[in-house]
Scaffold this motif. Sequence first.
Motif, PDB file in Angstrom:
ATOM      1  N   ALA A 202     102.980  31.689  16.059  1.00  0.00           N
ATOM      2  CA  ALA A 202     101.852  31.065  15.351  1.00  0.00           C
ATOM      3  C   ALA A 202     101.332  29.869  16.148  1.00  0.00           C
ATOM      4  CB  ALA A 202     102.263  30.638  13.936  1.00  0.00           C
ATOM      5  N   LEU A 203     102.246  29.024  16.602  1.00  0.00           N
ATOM      6  CA  LEU A 203     101.850  27.855  17.399  1.00  0.00           C
ATOM      7  C   LEU A 203     101.134  28.299  18.679  1.00  0.00           C
ATOM      8  CD1 LEU A 203     105.108  25.757  16.964  1.00  0.00           C
ATOM      9  CD2 LEU A 203     102.833  25.012  16.262  1.00  0.00           C
ATOM     10  N   ALA A 204     101.719  29.294  19.359  1.00  0.00           N
ATOM     11  CA  ALA A 204     101.158  29.732  20.637  1.00  0.00           C
ATOM     12  C   ALA A 204      99.758  30.320  20.451  1.00  0.00           C
ATOM     13  CB  ALA A 204     102.083  30.750  21.294  1.00  0.00           C
ATOM     14  N   TYR A 205      99.576  31.133  19.420  1.00  0.00           N
ATOM     15  CA  TYR A 205      98.243  31.710  19.195  1.00  0.00           C
ATOM     16  C   TYR A 205      97.250  30.619  18.803  1.00  0.00           C
ATOM     17  CZ  TYR A 205      99.459  36.571  19.946  1.00  0.00           C
ATOM     18  OH  TYR A 205      99.826  37.750  20.525  1.00  0.00           O
ATOM     19  N   TYR A 206      97.720  29.655  18.042  1.00  0.00           N
ATOM     20  CA  TYR A 206      96.814  28.547  17.704  1.00  0.00           C
ATOM     21  C   TYR A 206      96.363  27.821  18.984  1.00  0.00           C
ATOM     22  CZ  TYR A 206      94.571  25.369  14.520  1.00  0.00           C
ATOM     23  OH  TYR A 206      93.613  24.676  13.816  1.00  0.00           O
ATOM     24  N   LEU A 207      97.335  27.568  19.859  1.00  0.00           N
ATOM     25  CA  LEU A 207      97.026  26.883  21.123  1.00  0.00           C
ATOM     26  C   LEU A 207      96.153  27.752  22.022  1.00  0.00           C
ATOM     27  CD1 LEU A 207     100.599  25.474  21.645  1.00  0.00           C
ATOM     28  CD2 LEU A 207      98.543  24.062  21.390  1.00  0.00           C
ATOM     29  N   LYS A 208      96.333  29.064  21.919  1.00  0.00           N
ATOM     30  CA  LYS A 208      95.482  29.977  22.691  1.00  0.00           C
ATOM     31  C   LYS A 208      94.033  29.806  22.252  1.00  0.00           C
ATOM     32  CE  LYS A 208      94.925  33.453  25.577  1.00  0.00           C
ATOM     33  NZ  LYS A 208      95.213  33.216  27.005  1.00  0.00           N
ATOM     34  N   GLU A 209      93.852  29.723  20.938  1.00  0.00           N
ATOM     35  CA  GLU A 209      92.483  29.615  20.443  1.00  0.00           C
ATOM     36  C   GLU A 209      91.824  28.301  20.836  1.00  0.00           C
ATOM     37  OE1 GLU A 209      89.849  30.071  16.438  1.00  0.00           O
ATOM     38  OE2 GLU A 209      91.261  28.452  16.708  1.00  0.00           O
ATOM     39  N   THR A 210      92.602  27.225  20.793  1.00  0.00           N
ATOM     40  CA  THR A 210      92.013  25.925  21.105  1.00  0.00           C
ATOM     41  C   THR A 210      91.953  25.682  22.612  1.00  0.00           C
ATOM     42  OG1 THR A 210      94.204  25.001  20.611  1.00  0.00           O
ATOM     43  CG2 THR A 210      92.515  24.790  18.913  1.00  0.00           C
ATOM     44  N   GLY A 211      92.444  26.628  23.389  1.00  0.00           N
ATOM     45  CA  GLY A 211      92.270  26.539  24.836  1.00  0.00           C
ATOM     46  C   GLY A 211      93.352  25.761  25.569  1.00  0.00           C
ATOM     47  N   PHE A 212      94.419  25.398  24.870  1.00  0.00           N
ATOM     48  CA  PHE A 212      95.465  24.622  25.540  1.00  0.00           C
ATOM     49  C   PHE A 212      96.508  25.492  26.237  1.00  0.00           C
ATOM     50  CE2 PHE A 212      93.611  21.459  22.796  1.00  0.00           C
ATOM     51  CZ  PHE A 212      93.553  20.375  23.651  1.00  0.00           C
ATOM     52  N   LEU A 213      96.519  26.771  25.920  1.00  0.00           N
ATOM     53  CA  LEU A 213      97.509  27.647  26.536  1.00  0.00           C
ATOM     54  C   LEU A 213      96.943  28.185  27.847  1.00  0.00           C
ATOM     55  CD1 LEU A 213     100.214  28.173  25.123  1.00  0.00           C
ATOM     56  CD2 LEU A 213      99.504  30.529  24.822  1.00  0.00           C
ATOM     57  N   GLU A 214      97.703  28.032  28.931  1.00  0.00           N
ATOM     58  CA  GLU A 214      97.189  28.434  30.236  1.00  0.00           C
ATOM     59  C   GLU A 214      97.695  29.797  30.680  1.00  0.00           C
ATOM     60  OE1 GLU A 214      96.953  25.552  33.219  1.00  0.00           O
ATOM     61  OE2 GLU A 214      95.843  24.282  31.830  1.00  0.00           O
ATOM     62  N   ALA A 215      98.427  30.479  29.826  1.00  0.00           N
ATOM     63  CA  ALA A 215      98.892  31.821  30.169  1.00  0.00           C
ATOM     64  C   ALA A 215      98.830  32.656  28.896  1.00  0.00           C
ATOM     65  CB  ALA A 215     100.311  31.772  30.724  1.00  0.00           C
ATOM     66  N   GLU A 216      99.166  33.908  29.021  1.00  0.00           N
ATOM     67  CA  GLU A 216      99.143  34.755  27.831  1.00  0.00           C
ATOM     68  C   GLU A 216     100.261  34.346  26.877  1.00  0.00           C
ATOM     69  OE1 GLU A 216      96.731  36.872  27.021  1.00  0.00           O
ATOM     70  OE2 GLU A 216      95.875  35.922  28.793  1.00  0.00           O
ATOM     71  N   VAL A 217     100.057  34.634  25.599  1.00  0.00           N
ATOM     72  CA  VAL A 217     101.013  34.206  24.581  1.00  0.00           C
ATOM     73  C   VAL A 217     102.403  34.803  24.819  1.00  0.00           C
ATOM     74  CG1 VAL A 217     101.621  34.468  22.139  1.00  0.00           C
ATOM     75  CG2 VAL A 217      99.327  33.711  22.779  1.00  0.00           C
ATOM     76  N   GLU A 218     102.464  36.113  25.026  1.00  0.00           N
ATOM     77  CA  GLU A 218     103.785  36.747  25.134  1.00  0.00           C
ATOM     78  C   GLU A 218     104.529  36.263  26.387  1.00  0.00           C
ATOM     79  OE1 GLU A 218     105.231  38.649  22.687  1.00  0.00           O
ATOM     80  OE2 GLU A 218     103.465  38.000  21.574  1.00  0.00           O
ATOM     81  N   GLU A 219     103.782  36.138  27.474  1.00  0.00           N
ATOM     82  CA  GLU A 219     104.394  35.637  28.712  1.00  0.00           C
ATOM     83  C   GLU A 219     104.924  34.214  28.500  1.00  0.00           C
ATOM     84  OE1 GLU A 219     101.814  35.952  32.207  1.00  0.00           O
ATOM     85  OE2 GLU A 219     102.578  34.013  32.885  1.00  0.00           O
TER      86      GLU A 219
END
Lengths: 326, 326, 326, 326
Positions: free
Chosen positions: A178-195
Amino acid sequence: MSQAIKQEVHNQRIDGLDKLVTHFRSFATEGKCASYIPALGKANLFQLGICIALPTGSTIRSGDWQVPFTLQSISKVISFITACVTRGISYVLDRVDVEPTGDPFNSIIRLEMHKPGKPFNPMINAGAITVASMLPGDSSQSKLENVNQLIESMIGKRPNLNEEVFQSEWQTAHRNRALAYYLKETGFLEAEVEETLEVYLKLCSLEVTTEDIAMIGMILAHDGYHPIQHVQVLPKEVARLTKALMITCGMYNASGKFAAFVGLPAKSGVSGGILALVPPNKNREHPFQDGCGIGIYGPAIDEFGNSLTGVKLLKHLAQEWDLCIF
Amino acid sequence: MSQAIKQEVHNQRIDGLDKLVTHFRSFATEGKCASYIPALGKANLFQLGICIALPTGSTIRSGDWQVPFTLQSISKVISFITACVTRGISYVLDRVDVEPTGDPFNSIIRLEMHKPGKPFNPMINAGAITVASMLPGDSSQSKLENVNQLIESMIGKRPNLNEEVFQSEWQTAHRNRALAYYLKETGFLEAEVEETLEVYLKLCSLEVTTEDIAMIGMILAHDGYHPIQHVQVLPKEVARLTKALMITCGMYNASGKFAAFVGLPAKSGVSGGILALVPPNKNREHPFQDGCGIGIYGPAIDEFGNSLTGVKLLKHLAQEWDLCIF
Amino acid sequence: MSQAIKQEVHNQRIDGLDKLVTHFRSFATEGKCASYIPALGKANLFQLGICIALPTGSTIRSGDWQVPFTLQSISKVISFITACVTRGISYVLDRVDVEPTGDPFNSIIRLEMHKPGKPFNPMINAGAITVASMLPGDSSQSKLENVNQLIESMIGKRPNLNEEVFQSEWQTAHRNRALAYYLKETGFLEAEVEETLEVYLKLCSLEVTTEDIAMIGMILAHDGYHPIQHVQVLPKEVARLTKALMITCGMYNASGKFAAFVGLPAKSGVSGGILALVPPNKNREHPFQDGCGIGIYGPAIDEFGNSLTGVKLLKHLAQEWDLCIF
Amino acid sequence: MSQAIKQEVHNQRIDGLDKLVTHFRSFATEGKCASYIPALGKANLFQLGICIALPTGSTIRSGDWQVPFTLQSISKVISFITACVTRGISYVLDRVDVEPTGDPFNSIIRLEMHKPGKPFNPMINAGAITVASMLPGDSSQSKLENVNQLIESMIGKRPNLNEEVFQSEWQTAHRNRALAYYLKETGFLEAEVEETLEVYLKLCSLEVTTEDIAMIGMILAHDGYHPIQHVQVLPKEVARLTKALMITCGMYNASGKFAAFVGLPAKSGVSGGILALVPPNKNREHPFQDGCGIGIYGPAIDEFGNSLTGVKLLKHLAQEWDLCIF
């Protein structure tokens, strides 16, 4: 005090360590093993061990110091250092702040409440997942390699991955997803969620002993200099920044209380580990004037996710030996 | 390094202080005077001064070090110490926690979100108002007297109350009244709201100079011992606890960043004051090995409520002189 | 159905009302009297009464319909209407929104979380305090006079102020003072805090019976037209707006559940009163096709602050008689 | 009024509809197409269409009534009905509440703030994802089949899946994945995350016209009875519950304002669709005394996610024709 008398006092103090470990073990029933990761629930609640690593290369050890346990959130310190070393401090801090929050380690509220949702610090899950995503490499393997290299440079070996714990974490990591997908949406994640989660959870599942994390603490105490290998393992400014983060954010939402009553940079994990350190300070009369690292393992966890017996032991030692950095 | 060479290096460094003050003054336009208390809005944005108090009794001073300003939130440190000394640490901590929050200083959200609404720390308004209410005495005058006595024991005099600032605060203290009434309902306030606010706001309105707060910082650096008067002004454990609080919570919701990049226990006020301190540390080569207190005044305030020019100056000094406690 | 048969059915149904009141009284032990206002704690938990006011001027009454109780939050409907009538709808809605929140009635969180802190609706304390402040008049007396005139135009008399309840509220209104001071700071309060609270709390302390509020409900059911006095007491658009607010926000943070399972515009108070209404609807077979107002009193309060026995009774009647507006 | 005169008035009113559509189209520039789902961004901002479905089987249509658009959040109404019909109301409401929140449709905060994290209502994403997970069937296909059957029973056909929109949603559904994983952790999700999201997003991507949703609204207006097919498509109590939900929660965090100024049960989607309905009411003079469904399409979206031009048009019609249910 002469060196000889100091040594005498020192020895007497160390002699008392076994008694203290036995004493504080008895508080284990006030805590419980972390249960949200099923594999952690199997730990022996009454284990308690400590290892103190000195810059001379000698160690002081007591209790279940040799029991292997997984790093869990202690890995957040190591991945943060790796990110700072490989990406640069400013790159990292553009993507994660260094502010304590008072919130539980897995809280998601602030990501929505504060725009644009930059994680508040790398010692809570949202921040550590962000850090994991920015490690160099375009695969989970290459990202992990960077961290393993850093660990090897500090403790002279690469820790094993506890595959059972990793599988247990992987299958129950709903909140972290949940945290990772949230960060994905807000653009803070620099790689794919599962990776990213594979990196994050594998780092959590690395197996160490108190001796290993005591050594890491000792190197941080010496600002990144490895006094036995005589090599600067990480830049001084990264070590300093890391220690500041450990004081303000290292013990989950009990960091303020820990700073107040123990007063040492430290990072805990829900498996029961605590990595702490005492910076060198000749002004103090304590036996660790030249700095030391402290590794603790005690899987009886308190309401905040910290080792209940471990914190009690550390608090006692800090007060008895006047270790507090303030 | 010999003592003579050390002194030489020291002097050269001090000589540079005036240049630094001039340099950092130029950043004042990036900040602005606190406006929510009208009387503070009249300050001269470009003033910047510093006083460093040494345990020898000598001081190093530069810029607008002698300009009087009101304590504002710096008083939170002093009232907390007074409460601990007069009520006992455990009494105080039963009523206010010591956890940083990441929230603005005047935030009310946590009082409702967390049951039973215990204020998170005494360095934010909710906690400091709670502390003011538990000072001994059944009138605002007698509560204030306790704090004034403590201040006098440290700086040898009682600060004036800036009546204009107090009146300005009193008339615009709507948010603080909201906090106080909320605390009244949840049972954390130990005195009447109006009496408590009078104490709280009068403490905010006490007038000092950088020299005064540098002296207080110096005594905290020495764990409550007044090295010039040769008297233990406050118990060592209260001093230690206070310094821990200053590191984790002292600079509003920029405390983490300040710990990371300055690395000293400090407390700021929206009037532009910063009380900071360097604990003695013979391991460092810096000119303040024996500890010092630092008082800064620079009314250009940043988004968090901290002196923008003051923080920049402190950060520069901490890095140049290697003052960081970690 | 012929008129005669309808009346027969009607009478049979009404005959059952006494049995229902007796039946639902027995659930009183699942609730408790509001305790945060001490004077309300003295109520008889087992009282339950209902009055249904018909546009013909006749009323149907059962149980403790004649027991006087204080309006409490039911006054929020009346002060909102008064503000709309005297200030105009757009003036009022510029200062208070009409959105339900899902939060407890005395919550303060949203005032800080949402900028600029406009209260979400006039049926929760923050909004109703704002509404009280914008009533015309420059004293609490003149503000109250406006509301009393409106009430008189609807029920033909002015309700007594329950001085004991008012004093009890006044002395324990810490949370409401917190809300009012917060609103003062953000600029939403149009009068002084103490004056506003006096108005707000005196309105809460007005004493009515189920017959009084049933009459008000009946007039709202008829879009502001008083079918007995043959006069438009308030503009139709204000009545419509008020009924919409009652459906979405009238039953505290159980408004959604009440709309789902009762389906009538209603407003409750923690003293145990409920003002509800059935708009005229010839499509329905129920005995209240021409609309009616319903007043209920049952001081056994549920976790949301609504009359537990009252809601159960209303739900039963709404289902039995197919009163739901949807 | 005689039937003949009524019809005349009716016709004159309908004649004005084209003019109104043209008029309200001109406000499109105050809104913008939903952009968070890339495929939606391609819509023609200036389109505006309306279809009113009468129980006689005739329809009144104007503007771009025939333009296909995807259901988006309008599907939340339909999946909720399907869950209630197949699982039972109490099963559904054990897993999702029916309280409005005042929060944005994709907010995650409440899931953490309120224990145990039950979604507040099925009209926001968290609740609708929960509903999708509890549809009968152990595959996304069989879950979807249940909804499609319901739709077919209402509009006589199965809507196409807009594959382009679905792919666009699927690839950008980070926030929805965050919500789903959070719900998985708290135990509210009854199926796997990916399966649930496939159901949820495919329902969002079903393509309809205003005529289709007007028909659904008309059936809801008649409490689940299909007046043309003469069959009860869904239980009356489910229809009533759904209409209550639409009034309190159907228009995102503008539901309160919509209830206040339009006063009809309605559900919007970010594609620009609005499904609204007028329950039968012989007391009103309007041409839709016998109830009707209203379908609107206008892709210019306001800050809340509702069709800006559609809401303006509906508000005008509701006021002109006195449609409000209160």
